[in-house]
Design an enzyme around this catalytic site. Structure first.
Site, PDB file in Angstrom:
ATOM      1  N   CYS B  26       0.647  -1.269   0.149  1.00  0.00           N
ATOM      2  CA  CYS B  26       0.053  -0.079   0.313  1.00  0.00           C
ATOM      3  C   CYS B  26       0.377   1.338  -0.093  1.00  0.00           C
ATOM      4  CB  CYS B  26      -1.208   0.262   1.463  1.00  0.00           C
ATOM      5  SG  CYS B  26      -1.660  -1.508   1.907  1.00  0.00           S
ATOM      6  N   ASN B 259       2.146  -0.654   6.101  1.00  0.00           N
ATOM      7  CA  ASN B 259       2.289  -1.487   4.606  1.00  0.00           C
ATOM      8  C   ASN B 259       3.062  -2.391   4.246  1.00  0.00           C
ATOM      9  OD1 ASN B 259       3.293  -1.279   1.674  1.00  0.00           O
ATOM     10  ND2 ASN B 259       4.211   0.376   2.122  1.00  0.00           N
ATOM     11  N   GLY B 260       3.594  -3.257   3.985  1.00  0.00           N
ATOM     12  CA  GLY B 260       4.475  -4.771   4.016  1.00  0.00           C
ATOM     13  C   GLY B 260       3.027  -6.105   4.373  1.00  0.00           C
ATOM     14  N   MET B 504      21.550 -28.421 -10.364  1.00  0.00           N
ATOM     15  CA  MET B 504      20.784 -29.160 -11.533  1.00  0.00           C
ATOM     16  C   MET B 504      20.096 -29.690 -10.166  1.00  0.00           C
ATOM     17  SD  MET B 504      21.738 -28.912 -15.054  1.00  0.00           S
ATOM     18  CE  MET B 504      20.649 -29.615 -15.701  1.00  0.00           C
ATOM     19  N   GLU B 919      19.774 -14.284 -16.058  1.00  0.00           N
ATOM     20  CA  GLU B 919      20.730 -13.557 -15.479  1.00  0.00           C
ATOM     21  C   GLU B 919      22.750 -13.337 -15.865  1.00  0.00           C
ATOM     22  OE1 GLU B 919      20.862 -13.664 -10.896  1.00  0.00           O
ATOM     23  OE2 GLU B 919      21.009 -12.037 -10.913  1.00  0.00           O
ATOM     24  N   LYS B 970      15.936 -22.837  -6.544  1.00  0.00           N
ATOM     25  CA  LYS B 970      16.085 -22.326  -5.150  1.00  0.00           C
ATOM     26  C   LYS B 970      15.734 -20.889  -4.757  1.00  0.00           C
ATOM     27  CE  LYS B 970      20.336 -20.550  -7.457  1.00  0.00           C
ATOM     28  NZ  LYS B 970      21.648 -19.584  -7.080  1.00  0.00           N
TER      29      LYS B 970
END
Lengths: 471, 1568
Positions: B26, B259-260, B504, B919, B970
């Site tokens: 929020c 908020n959270g 893997m 990434e 992960k």
């Protein structure tokens, strides 16, 4: 675990074979010793794969990466434990197995594979040397009795497993000594019989009863066993040889390979063999390019023949793995056994058409023609030739178990290939009667025989006890 | 869970949907008059703030219906007085009555019932109802959906009893409300769910609803009445993950808005519930009993927190005290915190656990108003104080226009700190003062010293019994130890002190499919944070983490006595065998222990387990009654007759039993067990309520292994044990931080797990509250598994077999666990694609399908059911169309070799599918086609947390931009590329330095919440409007809800990954134990999106070990439109699942950077293409059989799936997939696949104007300039323009300063994001979070308004996470920046005057100068680049810098290779540190007019020695060995001349475009 970069640092290395000149003058094993320090580095070549294909390549599913690593780390005691966990007789397979594990070794995709078989042998020899191999008595006896018919590798493996599960096991052997093919089929230069003896001694002390010269179905009616035993395992091998049905086959001097090899094995064991078939001074032709053919070849070399030829009907395989058998399959490729190193001439794509004999009815010449590829083996016109031959050894494989006698009297159901048909637990169509090894599977490798024996033992144990802890 | 727990307004649990998973995030804020003067203006201002925060909220399928908004104000007495008089009753004086804001049933009779109930209770409580008032509202102003569920809104006025003081009245009103809530809930009213009391107080009143911010003032008519006056106004705009009409989930609650989210909620609620029996209050007296349950069922996390705050406040603590108690700062390892403040926190830590999670909270009791940020500080909060005494605080700066000259002070909420206004005293109280006041309330330090005890203090026990190998072996077998456990888990842990790493994905069956007996631990999967809250980096941000725990009997937390801290303080959860014996014999103070056996009789079979668990629970109750305060649950007594109860079952059963009995807080539960050995096991025990764990067998095992020579000779057992415990601790921190939880204390009992394959009876009874959605095994099977192990344990070990089971979970073993990717499958697939043999592929597919059906995966339990008659194969859409739906997985160049990476790209480009960069950036050379026409460019460009190589040019060269929130292998974790893998090529594309290690943080530092994700999506869409934006999530319980939020955040594609996805390196336990199968995640996502009518806006992609046509068909039927493959394509390229990617030794050249090994790569694009075409062909066959002609027809046709009935597996037969196959009812207009495009709202971007203006520059490179006003609603300014430049000019961009914009005002988030080279943006004013995110060569200058009077360096200028992932460019900030300045900077140069916590975290290149204070943890995980910090007090070097990866060096005049080269002209002569600093400070002074910079330069000789050079170790090492790397040191473009030393002139001419504006501006400023 192990050494992650070992495969990049060390080259594949195997023990050397003794010089040809030296080894063909005796029947001792052809390999020289290999220092353990070097061997451990061979263990370091194992990559400890996430999916070790070697283990699947091995019919026994030996947990190869584990003991490779243990050897590298100098933990021999655990190594032999891990080895024995799947293989009763690593000293046999470590010597005479063609090592499908190595064909499936991941490193083999683009490098020479790990020397798995050699490591296996080193582990078990180390263990025997250290005196670690004791009889392993079962913690309790179930009181159940099992008869094992046949004392080849599958019978022996089953007997040891069943005995360890606590059953009383009696092994029946038609010959005068225990061991089946291991004893009489495989020449000493590949497997010295002392190796067999020390294992049999262990088994005897574990309580396995061996009865020789009992040919079940001939000397002893198979029905007799039924009364005495709670289960019977048939492990009589695939002893019907494939014959070569060409004119002149009846001539003297033409023998099945087994006949020839058996005599020499007896001879080496110190038995007197009357009228032994000998290659000495003869022009020998071996028909069949497989392992048995190679055994004949090596044996012949040691008998000092005038010449030896080995004929194979298949075309010559490529020197490297053929594209038709990609990794990790058992590769179609040219193999050079120790016997091939020792001399003789190998001929490929040859079909024998007939024999002609001398006046005494002994074979003198072999007539053959070159043929095309399988499955038709079309003769190639104009390529027929004749070769002098006064000793012909037929090593064309086996057709399956001997039917008359035991199998017939049991009314055993056979499969399409003439082998004994079994369910998943290795039980035959006759309740309580099981089968294993070449008798069930058809002619195959020692490693398969051991695997069969273990699986059948599991089936029998389950049959007897409702459950099994055997693996 | 019972339906009464469903938050009102949300649907009941159905299918895989569970309303407990709903999240929101929020915009929050308040405005207050410090003097307490009430005015209508404050309300208007509050509403204006709310409106300016609108973009932080969201709207659902009905654009007029918001997620909720509200305001809290003081009671407008004057207004009510007049109103009530008009209604015919009169109000007493302020403070003598309370006003209830009431949401009531619409149906009149039902409404009257509710009113009557309230009135009755009021009377019973001795108060008087004065009257009711209809709250005038205008329903025409709100959305259709909101209107349809709008309650009837009334106000009730209640007079106090005679003589009652105002606090007592508040307490009574609270009691009345609690009673009314309960009583209405117990009625059979149809509309009782409407009943809700937003507020009932004599001080405050709440106006809220399912509104959009601008609607609130039109809806609640009285809010525009000028008679409605207040000195405070608290506001909230909600962004929720659903579109369900929920009026009362709008904030503010009675005391706060938030908020959270509270991650540890389940534990907190359980603990609160358990402690109620101990609560006794002088103030409440007998009324306390009426308050149960303290935490009202059906509330959100914020509502629950509000409940706790309310209780503690009304019981007598002051509000700031309560807030510090519930949301404490990170005290345990903060070197900067005064000791007495630490003692305050520590004392309260022994009272109760923190409510942990990312939280920014605004709170008020009507007298004080304040805001507080949790220990992590992951939510933004900016405030300013005016000369006139107004405090304005909000999630963003610039929400209320204030004349700059009026500003007295600008600040931000800082981690753990509080902003507090006391309107009664008329002052703003600084955080230090609040903390000091609280700390000096009581002699906390003395109390702790006298009452707290530690293990060390306890008396030594007589010797612990020694054990031998045979006993240990028996136990190892009884507890299911495998050879692998020892070899791969325990030995590495003990040797290296950390969890081993693997690679893997996992491909073994779920525990409920395994033929082997499984530990109960294996039936659970870890949950993790994604999107709605961030994971934490427990290594680099360890200052917020804590494993401290306090065990002992809890007391009455309403009190404040020394006795309450009579606890045993532990540093971590593991108790050694030695210490356990101490505890067993403890006799100190209240501590008294007893041991309860955790065993069941073998004889009698499976049913004995249940009896034993029951009896254990009874024994526990009895022990508590007898006065024991420590229960040691022990399975040490395993023998022939007794088998162990699975430890987590025994523990959780006792824990929940005691929670239900409300006695849990009176004892510590210590688990003495042989079962746990890896991190997951310990985490489960802690998560289900253990106070401490003694893994005695793990310890004995290490001792035994040590004795048997398994470790190098220099390792003593003590060292091994220490290492092992350290590994567990570290691993545990990782598990906690995955979920965004920082303290073990609040993790304890928080149950952050999902069960897969446990039946409802087991879960409801023993693991109450845990999600378990497909049923499964019961106690019988669990007993049988324990008995199987027990039987094995009793067998005599033999020489001819291994002592333990082989395992085979991590590596394939023939006798071990089954694997999907086994030798048969791998080789068949490779043969098929290499020989181009479809028939071999069919053999492969048959193998795959058979093993699936043989109970491996959830999909193996499904049968396909035709939708209609079969169609001829030739009528099914062709394979070449189907393959366009295929994507390869995100695998970075770095994790796999260049050869493998490019082969995948070529293959996918040839067939029109999509490959993914992963990434790691992408070499720009790949953006152009090869001569043969192949394109090596990946269509999907990933944007992951480290932003490696994420430049503007990278972004524009994409068809899809994928935000990786989590990774299947992960989830919730970051990564690390060790230095030895960072080759020259990798370093180049990642903008890093060869040889220097690279860290990927666990969270995206610009995504701490769903509205942050919306912002990043907006940023990326701006840079590349043509690209679709996808968001990658990992399946877990609640992923559907998160996906709904992501859809509302305008993602175009949502990818749901199975937990079994691959990785190049990950802790082994994460690979196996985190996340769930995609079947569950995908199905849940489909269901929730349909329920919310959001499905038609997004495309769904799925991945996770999809292997053949049937797998893909099932995925489509469950709702996926696109399909991803990663492991299988790698296998086609030669991967043989070596699982050694992390070692760089891949022997087939796939996952390695070793040049020799790369030569072994044999993969070809044709292999991948063959695979995908065969797969499509296989799918076509399935489609034809099912009667589908196109994939589109199949999507979401879950009715074509049925659960197999022929399953008789001893475990799997208990499974029930009906929740997976659930098809939520929805009208036909609700799409079940993607049918429309998202509206990204780009048309309102300021960049359109900028692009128009920059036309000349774009087309011809001509300089342009423009001045513009800016406000906080203008977001990502400059991003779209930068995209245009990159598209035309690549990464070269334009010459510096070609395009210049000068802005005035408060810039919105992401100002200057991805700013391309050639653009300069100057801002006079201030900016919010993410300034210069991904800066790609552009230049940013920000300074405060010239008319402001405050000191810039002490006032906040730019928000949090500035320059995140910047790759090049320059930035100058004449003021203070928030938290995480220049985090992951990989090449930008920046000057700033002060920064918050975690500055320069994970930085890998570039230069940063800080001319003043820094927060804590500066340079954590920094591996490259240089920072210079002006450390006037010496505090920086002492406590503020995290020196784990950097050295601090004095700045010298000596030449240094590492520092910035000044320009090409002088590049041959490397400048000194001093040169660089001087040059940059001068430039800063010139561009921003910074008085501080000028002062530094004026006093150069004295200031220079005060600079500290922050020099990363690794960088230094690389520079030392490889001079060539020096050329890779950060280079920034520069001005015409290079000043040297202190010999500087301010106003040195710079780039052409800049000269005019900034130079004159700086002169002006300096002159003033």
């Amino acid at each position: 675990m192990g050494k992650p970069t070992g495969f990049m640092e060390y080259r594949r290395e195997l023990p050397a074979r003794r010089p040809v000149a030296e080894r063909v003058s005796d029947f001792r094993e052809v390999y020289q010793d290999f220092p353990e320090q070097k061997l451990r580095l061979q263990g370091a070549r194992c990559m400890d794969c996430g999916v070790p294909f070697c283990q699947t390549g091995c019919p026994l599913n030996n947990v190869i990466p584990d003991w490779n690593d243990l050897v590298y780390r100098d933990r021999w005691r655990e190594a032999v434990r891990a080895l024995h966990a799947t293989n009763n007789f690593p000293e046999f397979t470590g010597r005479i197995c063609p090592a499908p594990c190595e064909a499936a070794c991941v490193l083999g995709i683009n490098s020479p594979p790990v020397t798995i078989k050699n490591i296996e042998q080193a582990i078990i020899e180390h263990a025997f040397r250290e005196g670690w191999i004791h009889p392993e008595l079962p913690s309790h006896r179930t009181g159940k009795r099992v008869a094992v018919v046949g004392s080849g590798p599958s019978g022996l493996a089953a007997a040891q497993q069943l005995n360890r599960a606590g059953h009383w096991v009696t092994v029946f052997e038609k010959a005068d000594r225990i061991g089946g093919l291991l004893r009489y089929g495989i020449p000493d230069f590949k497997l010295e019989k002392r190796v067999l003896e020390r294992r049999l001694e262990q088994m005897t002390r574990e309580g396995v009863i061996f009865k020789t010269r009992k040919h079940i179905g001939q000397d002893v009616p198979v029905e007799e066993l039924g009364g005495e035993f709670d289960a019977i395992l048939l492990a009589g091998g695939a002893e019907s040889p494939r014959d070569l049905k060409v004119p002149g086959r009846e001539l003297a001097g033409i023998h099945f390979a087994m006949e020839y090899l058996l005599q020499q094995n007896r001879h080496v064991a110190g038995e007197a063999v009357a009228g032994q078939i000998l290659a000495t001074g003869r022009q020998v032709v071996i028909i069949g390019g497989g392992d048995t053919g190679a055994d004949c070849l090596g044996t012949a070399h040691r008998q000092k023949p005038q010449s030896v030829h080995q004929f194979e009907i298949m075309p010559m395989p490529p020197p490297e793995r053929s594209a038709s058998t990609p990794w990790p399959l058992w590769p179609l490729q040219l193999r050079t056994e120790s016997a091939h190193e020792e001399g003789g001439t190998r001929e490929w794509a040859v079909a024998t058409t007939r024999f002609s004999g001398d006046e005494n009815g002994r074979v003198k010449q072999l007539h053959a023609i070159r043929v095309g590829p399988p499955p038709k083996f079309e003769p190639i016109p104009g390529t027929d030739f004749t070769i002098e031959a006064d000793l012909v050894l037929i090593a064309m494989g086996f057709l399956g178990p001997v039917k008359n006698g035991m199998l017939e009297s049991l009314g055993m159901q056979l499969d399409a290939r003439g082998n004994v048909e079994c369910d998943a637990n290795h039980m035959t169509s006759v309740p309580g009667v099981f089968a294993a090894g070449d008798m069930r599977r058809g002619q195959s490798l020692v490693v398969w025989a051991i695997s069969e024996g273990r699986k059948a033992a599991r089936g029998i144990d389950k049959y007897l006890m409702g459950d099994t802890r055997l693996r | 869970m019972s339906s009464s727990m469903t938050p009102r307004g949300l649907p009941e649990p159905q299918g895989l949907y569970d309303p407990r998973n709903e999240h929101d995030a929020c915009g929050i804020g308040f405005v207050a008059d410090i003097s307490g003067t009430k005015s209508h203006d404050i309300i208007l201002k509050g509403i204006e703030i709310l409106i300016n925060l609108t973009h932080r909220g969201a709207c659902g399928c009905d654009p007029q219906t918001g997620d909720g908004a509200g305001v809290l104000i003081q009671i407008p007495h004057a207004f009510f007085e007049a109103e009530c008089t008009r209604l015919g009753f009169s109000l007493p004086s302020p403070g003598e009555y309370g006003v209830g804001m009431m949401f009531l049933p619409v149906e009149p009779h039902e409404r009257m019932r509710c009113e009557a109930i309230v009135e009755e209770i009021v009377i019973e409580e001795g108060l008087t109802v004065l009257g009711w008032r209809d709250t005038p509202v205008n329903a025409n102003t709100i959305g259709r959906l909101a209107r349809s569920t709008q309650p009837y809104i009334e106000q009730v006025f209640i007079r106090r009893a005679y003589g009652m003081d105002q606090d007592a009245l508040e307490r009574k009103l609270y009691v009345i409300r609690k009673r009314a809530e309960k009583e209405v809930a117990n009625t059979d009213l149809r509309e009782k769910s409407f009943f809700y009391v937003p507020s009932l107080s004599s001080r405050t009143i709440v106006y809220k609803g399912l509104l959009l911010a601008p609607q609130i003032v039109n809806f609640y008519l009285e809010l525009s009445n000028s008679e409605v006056r207040s000195a405070i106004c608290l506001v909230h705009q909600r962004f929720s993950t659903n579109t369900f009409p929920t009026w009362h989930l709008a904030h503010p609650y009675r005391y706060l808005c938030h908020n959270g989210e509270i991650n540890t909620l389940r534990g907190n609620v359980n603990w609160m519930q358990a402690r109620t029996s101990l609560l006794a209050s002088r103030l409440f007296g007998d009324d306390i009993k009426k308050l149960d349950p303290i935490i009202a069922p059906g509330g959100s996390d914020s509502a629950n927190l509000d409940n706790a705050v309310e209780l503690l406040t009304l019981a007598g603590r002051r509000l700031p005290h309560v807030m510090e108690m519930l949301i404490p700062a990170a005290w345990a390892s903060d070197p900067t915190m005064p000791e007495d403040v630490k003692a305050f926190y520590e004392y309260h830590a022994s009272l109760m656990e923190p409510w942990d999670g990312p939280a920014a909270v605004c709170f008020t009791d009507g007298r004080v108003i304040g805001a507080k940020l949790d220990r992590n500080g992951l939510r933004p909060g900016r405030f300013l104080v005016t000369q006139g005494g107004l405090v304005i605080m909000a999630s963003e700066a610039g929400v209320l226009p204030v004349n700059p000259a009026e500003v007295r002070f600008k600040g931000r909420l800082e981690p753990g700190r509080m902003l507090l206004v006391d309107t009664e005293k008329g002052r703003l109280i600084p955080d230090e003062e609040i903390k000091q006041q609280l700390a000096s309330r009581r002699p906390y330090a003395k109390w702790l010293k006298e009452n707290q005890i530690s293990l060390k203090q306890l008396a030594d026990p007589p010797r612990v019994q020694p054990t031998d190998h045979a006993t240990i072996l028996m136990r190892q077998r009884a507890f299911g130890y495998t050879d692998e456990d020892l070899r791969l888990i325990m030995i590495p842990m003990a040797q290296n002190g950390e969890e081993p790493v693997g690679s893997m994905g996992t491909d073994t069956p779920l525990a409920c499919f395994s033929d082997k007996p499984q530990l109960l631990f294996n039936y659970f999967k870890q949950m993790f944070a994604q999107v709605t809250n961030p994971a934490i980096d427990p290594i680099r941000e360890d200052l917020v983490m804590s494993l401290y725990d306090f065990i002992g009997r809890e007391g009455n937390i309403f009190e404040e006595t020394p006795q309450l801290c009579h606890t045993l303080k532990k540093r971590h959860p593991i108790v050694t065998n030695w210490n356990l014996e101490k505890l067993r014999r403890v006799s100190q103070g209240d501590f008294l222990a007893t041991t309860l056996p955790m065993l069941f009789r073998v004889e009698g079979g499976e049913k004995r387990l249940e009896e034993a668990v029951d009896s254990l629970c009874r024994s526990a109750s009895l022990a508590i009654k007898s006065g024991y305060t420590m229960l040691i649950l022990s399975d040490r007594g395993v023998d022939e007759e007794y088998a162990p109860i699975p430890s987590v079952l025994a523990l959780s059963a006792v824990h929940h039993h005691l929670v239900r009995e409300k006695t849990r807080n009176q004892v510590a539960l210590i688990v003495e067990t042989g079962e746990p050995r890896e991190v997951m096991h310990i985490a489960l025990l802690m998560g289900y309520g253990a106070s401490a764990i003694n893994p005695y067998l793990a310890i004995e095992t290490l001792e035994d292994l040590h004795a048997r020579g398994y470790f190098p000779p220099d390792y003593t057992f003590e060292k091994l044990l220490k290492n092992y415990i350290r590994a567990v601790d570290k691993g545990l921190l990782k598990v906690l931080s995955k979920m965004g939880i920082s303290t073990l204390q609040s993790y304890c009992g928080a149950q952050i797990f999902e069960a897969i394959g446990l039946n409802r009876a087991v879960v409801d009874r023993y693991f109450t509250g845990t999600a378990s959605r497909i049923e499964g095994v019961g106690l019988g099977v669990l007993a049988r598994e324990a008995l199987l192990r027990h039987k094995f344990a009793l067998q005599r070990p033999v020489e001819s077999d291994t002592e333990l089971e082989i395992g085979g979970s991590y590596q394939f073993r023939e006798r071990g666990e089954r694997h999907l990717l086994n030798p048969g499958v791998i080789s068949k697939l490779q043969h098929a694609v290499r020989q181009s043999s479809y028939s071999t592929f069919q053999e492969y597919a048959k193998l795959v399908n058979e093993q699936n059906r043989n109970l491996f995966t959830l999909r193996g339990l499904l049968d396909l059911k035709p939708a209609g008659p079969p169609v001829p194969l030739e009528e099914v859409e062709p394979a070449r169309e189907i393959v366009k739906r295929f994507a390869t997985g995100a695998m970075s160049f770095g994790s796999i070799s260049k050869e493998a990476h490019e082969t995948l790209a070529i293959a996918m480009n040839r067939i029109g599918g999509r490959s993914n960069t992963g990434e790691g950036g992408e070499d720009e050379a790949r953006f152009r086609p090869d001569p043969n026409g192949d394109l090596r460019r990946s269509a999907v460009k990933q944007v992951a947390s480290a932003r490696f190589g994420v430049t503007t040019n990278y972004l524009v060269n994409a068809e899809e931009l994928q935000i990786k929130i989590a990774q299947g292998a992960k989830p919730g974790e970051g990564g690390q590329l060790p230095g030895h893998k960072v080759s020259d090529a990798i370093a180049r594309v990642r903008h890093a330095i060869p040889g220097v290690g690279l860290i990927s943080p666990p969270p995206h530092h610009d995504i701490y919440s769903i509205e942050d994700l919306a912002q990043l999506i907006y940023d990326l869409k701006n840079v590349n409007p043509q690209a679709r934006i996808s968001v990658k999530l990992v399946a877990e319980s609640g992923v559907g809800t998160v996906a709904a939020g992501v859809a509302k955040a305008h993602a175009d594609v949502i990818l749901i990954c199975g937990y079994d996805g691959g990785t190049g390196a990950s802790p082994i336990s994460s690979i196996r134990h985190a996340g769930i199968p995609w079947e569950l995640g995908l199905s849940e996502t489909q269901q929730v999106l349909v329920m919310n009518d959001l499905r038609s806006r997004v495309r769904l992609q799925v991945d996770g070990k999809l292997q053949c046509g049937r797998d893909v068909a099932i995925a489509a039927l469950l709702g996926a439109e696109e399909f991803g493959f990663a492991t299988t394509p790698l296998i086609t390229l030669g991967c043989i699942m070596m699982r050694k990617c992390h070692l760089n030794t891949c022997p087939v050249g796939v996952a390695t950077q070793d040049p020799e090994l790369r030569k072994r790569f044999q993969g070809q694009p044709e292999h991948v293409i063959n695979f995908l075409f065969y797969l499509a062909e296989d799918l076509r066959q399935v489609m034809a059989g099912l009667g589908f002609r196109t994939v589109n027809e199949m999507v979401g046709r879950v009715d074509c799936l049925v659960q197999r009935r022929d399953v008789n597996h001893w475990k799997a037969r208990g499974l029930d997939l009906s929740a997976v196959l659930y098809n939520p009812a929805a009208p036909a207009r609700v799409g079940r696949r993607c049918l429309t495009k998202q509206d990204h709202g780009l048309e309102s971007s300021l960049d359109h104007k900028m692009i128009d203006h920059a036309r000349e520059a774009l087309e011809r490179g001509a300089p342009v300039f423009l001045s513009l006003p800016i406000s906080n609603t203008h977001r990502a300014v400059g991003a779209m323009l930068s995209g245009e430049i990159a598209r035309r000019y690549g990464s070269e961009g334009l010459p510096d300063d070609t395009v210049r914009f000068d802005f005035t005002g408060s810039a919105g988030q992401s100002f200057g994001a991805f700013l391309a080279k050639g653009i300069t943006m100057v801002l006079e004013g201030e900016a919010n979070d993410y300034v210069g995110k991904g800066l790609s060569g552009g230049k940013l200058v920000v300074y405060p308004p010239r008319t402001s009077s405050f000191q810039p360096e002490e006032n906040i200028l730019v928000g949090n996470v500035v320059l995140y992932g910047a790759t090049s460019g320059e930035a100058y900030f004449n003021g203070m920046a928030g938290e995480r300045f220049a985090v992951r900077n990989s090449g930008a140069t920046a000057v700033v005057e002060a920064v918050g916590d975690h500055g320069c975290e994970y930085m890998t290149r570039g230069t940063v100068i800080v001319l003043g204070k820094t927060g804590r943890n500066f340079a954590a995980g920094m591996t490259g680049g240089i920072a210079y910090v002006l450390d006037e007090t010496g505090e920086f070097a002492k406590v503020r810098c995290n020196r784990a990866s950097v050295d601090l060096e004095p700045v010298t005049d000596g030449r240094c290779r590492a520092c910035a080269t000044l320009d090409e002209g002088t590049a041959s002569r490397p400048p000194t540190d001093a040169d660089s600093i001087a040059f940059l400070v001068a430039r800063h002074a010139e561009l921003t007019g910074s008085p501080r910079a000028k002062w530094v330069l004026d006093n150069w000789a004295t200031m220079l020695p005060k600079f500290v050079k922050v020099f990363p170790h690794e960088y230094k090492r690389v520079l030392a060995v490889s001079p060539a790397s020096a050329s890779l040191a950060p280079v920034f473009s520069s001005g015409d001349s290079a000043p040297t030393g202190a010999d500087l002139e301010v106003g040195t001419s710079v780039g052409a475009g800049l000269r005019a504006g900034a130079a004159s501006a700086s002169r002006e400023a300096l002159g003033g």
